[in-house]
Scaffold this active site. Structure first.
Site, PDB file in Angstrom:
ATOM      1  CB  ILE A  17      33.047  48.405  35.896  1.00 47.73           C
ATOM      2  CG1 ILE A  17      34.557  48.173  35.739  1.00 47.73           C
ATOM      3  CG2 ILE A  17      32.377  48.300  34.524  1.00 47.73           C
ATOM      4  CD1 ILE A  17      34.929  46.785  35.242  1.00 47.73           C
ATOM      5  CB  ALA A  85      28.711  42.713  43.842  1.00 48.76           C
ATOM      6  CB  SER A  88      37.583  43.443  41.429  1.00 52.47           C
ATOM      7  OG  SER A  88      38.064  44.669  41.945  1.00 52.47           O
ATOM      8  CB  THR A 128      37.827  38.840  34.494  1.00 52.83           C
ATOM      9  OG1 THR A 128      39.175  39.022  34.094  1.00 52.83           O
ATOM     10  CG2 THR A 128      37.773  37.602  35.391  1.00 52.83           C
ATOM     11  CG  ASP A 129      41.003  39.259  29.989  1.00 51.54           C
ATOM     12  OD1 ASP A 129      41.098  39.437  31.220  1.00 51.54           O
ATOM     13  OD2 ASP A 129      41.687  39.890  29.162  1.00 51.54           O
ATOM     14  CD  GLU A 130      42.936  39.038  35.706  1.00 50.82           C
ATOM     15  OE1 GLU A 130      43.416  38.372  36.627  1.00 50.82           O
ATOM     16  OE2 GLU A 130      42.858  40.286  35.731  1.00 50.82           O
ATOM     17  CE1 TYR A 155      38.347  39.255  40.114  1.00 51.21           C
ATOM     18  CE2 TYR A 155      40.042  39.058  38.427  1.00 51.21           C
ATOM     19  CZ  TYR A 155      38.806  39.518  38.841  1.00 51.21           C
ATOM     20  OH  TYR A 155      38.021  40.253  37.972  1.00 51.21           O
ATOM     21  CB  SER A 158      36.735  33.416  43.010  1.00 50.35           C
ATOM     22  OG  SER A 158      37.146  34.706  42.567  1.00 50.35           O
ATOM     23  CE  LYS A 159      34.282  38.044  38.031  1.00 53.36           C
ATOM     24  NZ  LYS A 159      33.161  38.873  38.529  1.00 53.36           N
ATOM     25  CG  ASN A 185      36.809  47.706  32.312  1.00 55.48           C
ATOM     26  OD1 ASN A 185      35.704  48.195  32.199  1.00 55.48           O
ATOM     27  ND2 ASN A 185      37.075  46.485  31.862  1.00 55.48           N
ATOM     28  NE  ARG A 219      48.024  41.840  32.829  1.00 56.11           N
ATOM     29  CZ  ARG A 219      48.910  40.831  32.758  1.00 56.11           C
ATOM     30  NH1 ARG A 219      49.304  40.373  31.592  1.00 56.11           N
ATOM     31  NH2 ARG A 219      49.376  40.265  33.852  1.00 56.11           N
ATOM     32  CG  ASP A 278      56.495  39.687  38.343  1.00 61.39           C
ATOM     33  OD1 ASP A 278      55.454  40.357  38.409  1.00 61.39           O
ATOM     34  OD2 ASP A 278      56.824  39.024  37.341  1.00 61.39           O
ATOM     35  NE  ARG A 279      49.350  40.701  40.529  1.00 62.37           N
ATOM     36  CZ  ARG A 279      48.508  41.308  39.684  1.00 62.37           C
ATOM     37  NH1 ARG A 279      48.254  40.802  38.501  1.00 62.37           N
ATOM     38  NH2 ARG A 279      47.955  42.451  40.007  1.00 62.37           N
TER      39      ARG A 279
END
Ligand code: NAD
Length: 343
Positions: A17, A85, A88, A128-130, A155, A158-159, A185, A219, A278-279
């Site tokens: 991005i 940065a 991600s 992020t929306d996460e 992840y 942390s965001k 994205n 998503r 699956d994850r």
């Protein structure tokens, strides 16, 4: 600000991005100067920036956002910080969470400290929306600026921590900030480990397209140029110390339907889709209500998912010299992560 324009410090500008943003910003505001601070991790690639590399108002600084001396130097005389940065990739945060805390939390904190010390007028943080967790598949609910944080992967956690730090620096120290939380994205220069570029590049080679689990998770997809336009409108006209959600869709699509759509746009058979394990902790559904940025700043997505995918497929077909070396360099990771039988 110089006589000729503003100075922006963009972090992570060699990533997906960030590099799209630098090209977009310099096209839109050619009088401004961009300093791109990037550590060139596996996700950073200077080949993303060949169109701007020789411009007199573009400067590349190789360095880590966790390194105080580097950040302090890069921050001198900066008007606006645009902070991309990050580590991600959710899958990598499951196998190695520690680096996510270092870069996404401590690195963001270093930038905030140095921005405050250098009297930077505006800190824009990309998130992020996460951070909002996961919606139920059968629910009509959407994420909005009022949704409670509920991160579910290292992840996302942390965001979320980084978002809280940015707001805390606004409240406690008076730093002027804005935050955008965006959905997934896609578009040019997307590292081919992520779902859409992996699908497109595998389909080009008639290789299997890995699909996690049953593929019924949902998503929200945002074309990267639309995202860059949203960030620019928040930086230019957004209210300070405010958060804006950015999404790309009006309708829901499952991961399975997304892969089917990509294959049909590429004239390839659905039989290329191969289910993989699956994850862990896989979020069921993300759906973003982008009405706040729409009503306050007039932003909306300029392309439908199908139009955005068509542009993206064309780009990957025309830029094989960009993605083939990246995939080859990561072949071992791909084989381990997506255990599909190669033909
Ligand atoms: P990316 O992984 O493609 O790029 C990240 C960039 O940051 C790379 O160039 C990398 O070299 C650099 N970097 C990593 N650690 C660094 C460090 N310690 N110091 C300096 N540079 C470092 O990421 P992206 O997809 O372009 O995402 C950019 C931002 O947008 C991230 O903050 C991410 O959380 C957020 N975001 C991305 C998406 C998405 O769909 N890609 C969705 C929502 C939010």
């Amino acid at each position: 600000m110089t006589d000729t324009g503003r100075t922006l410090l963009v972090t992570g500008g060699a990533g997906f991005i960030g590099s799209n943003f630098i090209q977009f910003w310099l096209d839109t505001f050619p009088q401004d100067t961009i300093r791109n601070l990037d550590a060139l991790t596996y996700a950073g690639n200077l080949a993303n920036l060949t169109d701007v590399a020789d411009l007199p108002n573009y400067v590349f600084i190789e360095g880590n956002i966790c390194d105080a001396a580097t950040v302090e130097r890069a921050m001198q005389d900066v008007d606006i910080v645009v902070h991309f940065a990050a580590e991600s990739h959710v899958d990598r945060s499951i196998t190695n969470p520690a680096i996510f805390l270092e870069t996404n939390v401590l690195g963001t904190h270093q930038l905030l400290q140095s921005a405050l010390a250098a009297n930077v007028g505006h800190f824009h943080h990309i998130s992020t929306d996460e951070v909002f967790g996961s919606l139920e598949l059968d629910s009509q609910a959407q994420f909005s600026e009022d949704t409670k944080y509920d991160p579910r992967s290292p992840y996302a956690a942390s965001k979320a921590a980084a978002d809280h730090l940015v707001r805390a620096y606004g409240e406690t120290f008076g730093l002027q900030y804005t935050i955008t939380n965006c959905s997934n994205n896609y578009g040019p220069y997307h590292f081919p480990e992520k779902l859409i570029p992996l699908a497109i590049t595998n389909a080009i080679d008639d290789q299997p397209l890995p699909l996690y689990g049953h593929g019924l998770f949902v998503r929200d997809w945002l074309y990267v140029e639309d995202h860059c336009r949203a960030i620019a409108s928040v930086i230019e006209q957004g209210e300070k110390n405010t958060t804006y959600l950015v999404g790309g869709m009006d309708e829901e699509i499952t991961n399975l339907d997304l892969l089917t759509l990509i294959l049909s746009l590429m004239d390839k058979p659905d039989s290329l889709i191969k289910q993989v394990a699956d994850r862990p902790g896989h979020d069921h559904k993300y759906s973003v209500d982008w009405s706040h940025i729409n009503t306050t700043l007039g932003w909306s997505p300029s392309v439908t998912l199908e139009e955005g995918l068509q542009k993206t497929i064309r780009w990957y077909q025309d830029h094989q010299d960009w993605w083939r070396p990246l995939k080859e360099a990561q072949a071992e990771y791909f084989a381990k992560q997506y255990q599909v039988d190669r033909k």
